[in-house]
Enzyme design. Structure first.
Site, PDB file in Angstrom:
ATOM      1  N   ASP A  35      -2.493   9.283 -10.410  1.00 37.28           N
ATOM      2  CA  ASP A  35      -2.384   8.193 -11.395  1.00 37.28           C
ATOM      3  C   ASP A  35      -1.093   8.185 -11.966  1.00 37.28           C
ATOM      4  O   ASP A  35      -0.580   6.909 -12.326  1.00 37.28           O
ATOM      5  CB  ASP A  35      -3.450   8.496 -12.627  1.00 37.28           C
ATOM      6  CG  ASP A  35      -4.616   8.454 -12.342  1.00 37.28           C
ATOM      7  OD1 ASP A  35      -5.082   8.003 -11.209  1.00 37.28           O
ATOM      8  OD2 ASP A  35      -5.411   8.978 -13.003  1.00 37.28           O
ATOM      9  N   GLU A  86      -4.794   2.497  -4.189  1.00 38.31           N
ATOM     10  CA  GLU A  86      -3.338   2.420  -4.095  1.00 38.31           C
ATOM     11  C   GLU A  86      -3.010   1.141  -3.377  1.00 38.31           C
ATOM     12  O   GLU A  86      -1.776   0.966  -2.844  1.00 38.31           O
ATOM     13  CB  GLU A  86      -2.778   3.582  -3.111  1.00 38.31           C
ATOM     14  CG  GLU A  86      -3.262   3.480  -1.639  1.00 38.31           C
ATOM     15  CD  GLU A  86      -4.637   4.166  -1.533  1.00 38.31           C
ATOM     16  OE1 GLU A  86      -4.605   4.614  -0.398  1.00 38.31           O
ATOM     17  OE2 GLU A  86      -5.411   4.292  -2.242  1.00 38.31           O
ATOM     18  N   ASN A  92      -3.025  12.768  -3.830  1.00 39.52           N
ATOM     19  CA  ASN A  92      -4.302  13.305  -4.704  1.00 39.52           C
ATOM     20  C   ASN A  92      -4.675  14.581  -4.190  1.00 39.52           C
ATOM     21  O   ASN A  92      -5.110  15.323  -5.069  1.00 39.52           O
ATOM     22  CB  ASN A  92      -5.328  12.299  -4.412  1.00 39.52           C
ATOM     23  CG  ASN A  92      -5.201  11.062  -5.344  1.00 39.52           C
ATOM     24  OD1 ASN A  92      -4.638  11.187  -6.475  1.00 39.52           O
ATOM     25  ND2 ASN A  92      -5.739   9.945  -5.094  1.00 39.52           N
ATOM     26  N   ASP A 123       0.869  -1.220  -0.046  1.00 40.86           N
ATOM     27  CA  ASP A 123      -0.099   0.012   0.037  1.00 40.86           C
ATOM     28  C   ASP A 123       0.988   1.389   0.062  1.00 40.86           C
ATOM     29  O   ASP A 123       1.866   1.311   0.687  1.00 40.86           O
ATOM     30  CB  ASP A 123      -0.631  -0.081   1.090  1.00 40.86           C
ATOM     31  CG  ASP A 123      -1.886   1.052   1.134  1.00 40.86           C
ATOM     32  OD1 ASP A 123      -3.069   0.991   0.574  1.00 40.86           O
ATOM     33  OD2 ASP A 123      -1.722   2.156   1.644  1.00 40.86           O
ATOM     34  N   HIS A 160      -5.617  14.131  -8.997  1.00 36.73           N
ATOM     35  CA  HIS A 160      -5.692  12.840  -9.334  1.00 36.73           C
ATOM     36  C   HIS A 160      -4.850  12.432 -10.631  1.00 36.73           C
ATOM     37  O   HIS A 160      -4.598  11.172 -10.690  1.00 36.73           O
ATOM     38  CB  HIS A 160      -7.088  12.564  -9.671  1.00 36.73           C
ATOM     39  CG  HIS A 160      -8.042  12.200  -8.491  1.00 36.73           C
ATOM     40  ND1 HIS A 160      -8.025  11.182  -7.508  1.00 36.73           N
ATOM     41  CD2 HIS A 160      -8.775  13.370  -7.872  1.00 36.73           C
ATOM     42  CE1 HIS A 160      -8.970  11.575  -6.449  1.00 36.73           C
ATOM     43  NE2 HIS A 160      -9.415  12.638  -6.596  1.00 36.73           N
TER      44      HIS A 160
END
Length: 346
Positions: A239, A265, A230, A222, A235
């Protein structure tokens, strides 16, 4: 359309010594001369001509495939006695050359496909079952194509065993199938396997592990403080970070390892043939690699760390869900104890 003849057809029409008119033909109907019964030979000749007219018409208009008659002797020798012009349009090989040398057609078939294809031909003839085959053929016109064959076994006019059928290009259909399969199994952002595909593959690997009593481990990974990325940068930058993490995991994985994005994630790596100590070593190498890496984004260079949970399969786990839960417990412990670290589930 080109037709090869292995034996002369029975003669038709009147000889020079009688007064019979030649048989009249209309599409689909044979009409004998008025006042004279039609002989079997006349009927056969007329019907053969009718069939030839029909096949010639179809052969000229059907260019995405071809009609064929393949004769196979008891010794397994093959010869095409009918092949329409679509064959040359598709593959760039003259029909006449295939009629003269049937091996010219088989040489176009991919080496990995030709043996099974020919065996299916023989099986269809032997068992009197419909013939179906799908092979790769190297076209001289358009490169490698997927071609589907469909045929019915039977006898030609002279009693030879044969396959009467059709072949046609299904390359586009195969490409669409592949795209749909990829969409169903792949995460669109990272190119890794998605959660559903990962669970199915992991379950299969666990069955193999139990059967052969081999070790298998799992990493749950994670990204630390990813929500902050973010919220701060947007975003699109998030990404970019996820795609970079996926690429690092892919590069670090061995050939037999299976990497997936489970969602958000969160990632997972299945490690076949890997006991706990080796899984811990691999997890630490991955953690250190990600920590040392600089990720280039539209917002500048970012650095990110990951937390990793490790679990090795035990018989009492009884399946993938329990192993996944234990690896997730290890991940939770790594998060709670400060992040950017690995913890092994007990």
């Amino acid at each position: 359309m080109t037709v090869a003849k292995t034996t002369s057809h029975p003669s038709s029409g009147a000889s020079s010594g009688d007064n019979k008119a030649a048989p009249a033909r209309r599409t689909g109907i044979f009409r004998a001369p008025q006042g004279a019964p039609a002989s079997d030979e006349e009927c056969l000749s007329a019907l053969t001509a009718e069939s030839g007219d029909f096949l010639e018409h179809i052969g000229k208009t059907f260019t995405t495939g071809a009609l064929f008659r393949l004769v196979i002797t008891e010794e397994g020798e093959r010869s095409f006695t009918l092949l329409t012009d679509g064959f040359e349009v598709l593959f760039g090989v003259p029909v006449a050359s295939v009629l003269a040398d049937p091996s010219a057609a088989y040489r176009l078939i991919h080496p990995n496909d030709v043996s099974e294809h020919m065996n299916r031909e023989l099986q269809s003839i032997a068992q009197d079952d419909p013939f179906a085959s799908e092979v790769r053929i190297q076209s001289l016109v358009s490169g490698l194509r997927w071609i589907q064959f469909r045929a019915q076994p039977g006898f030609d006019t002279y009693g030879n065993r044969c396959l009467d059928g059709i072949l046609f290009d299904v390359t586009l259909h195969k490409q669409v199938e592949d795209q749909l399969r990829e969409m169903a199994t792949t995460d669109s952002l990272t190119g890794l396997a998605n959660r559903r595909h990962f669970m199915q593959t992991a379950e299969q690997e666990l069955h193999r592990t139990e059967r052969y009593e081999r070790p298998i481990s799992m990493l749950m990974i994670d990204a630390d403080h990813f929500k902050r990325v973010n919220d701060t940068y947007g975003h699109d930058v998030g990404d970019t970070v996820l795609a970079a993490l996926a690429n690092m995991m892919r590069q670090s994985a061995r050939k037999q390892d299976f990497v997936a994005r489970l969602g958000g994630e969160e990632f997972a790596v299945l490690l076949p043939e890997t006991p706990q100590d080796k899984a811990m070593e691999m997890a630490e190498r991955l953690r250190a690699k990600i920590e040392a890496n600089h990720i280039e984004t539209s917002a500048g260079t970012l650095r990110i760390t990951v937390s990793i949970g490790v679990a090795t399969y035990r018989k009492e786990d009884g399946g993938i869900n329990r192993l996944l839960k234990r690896a997730d417990d290890g991940l939770y412990e790594a998060k709670q104890s400060g992040r950017n670290r690995i913890c092994c589930a007990e």
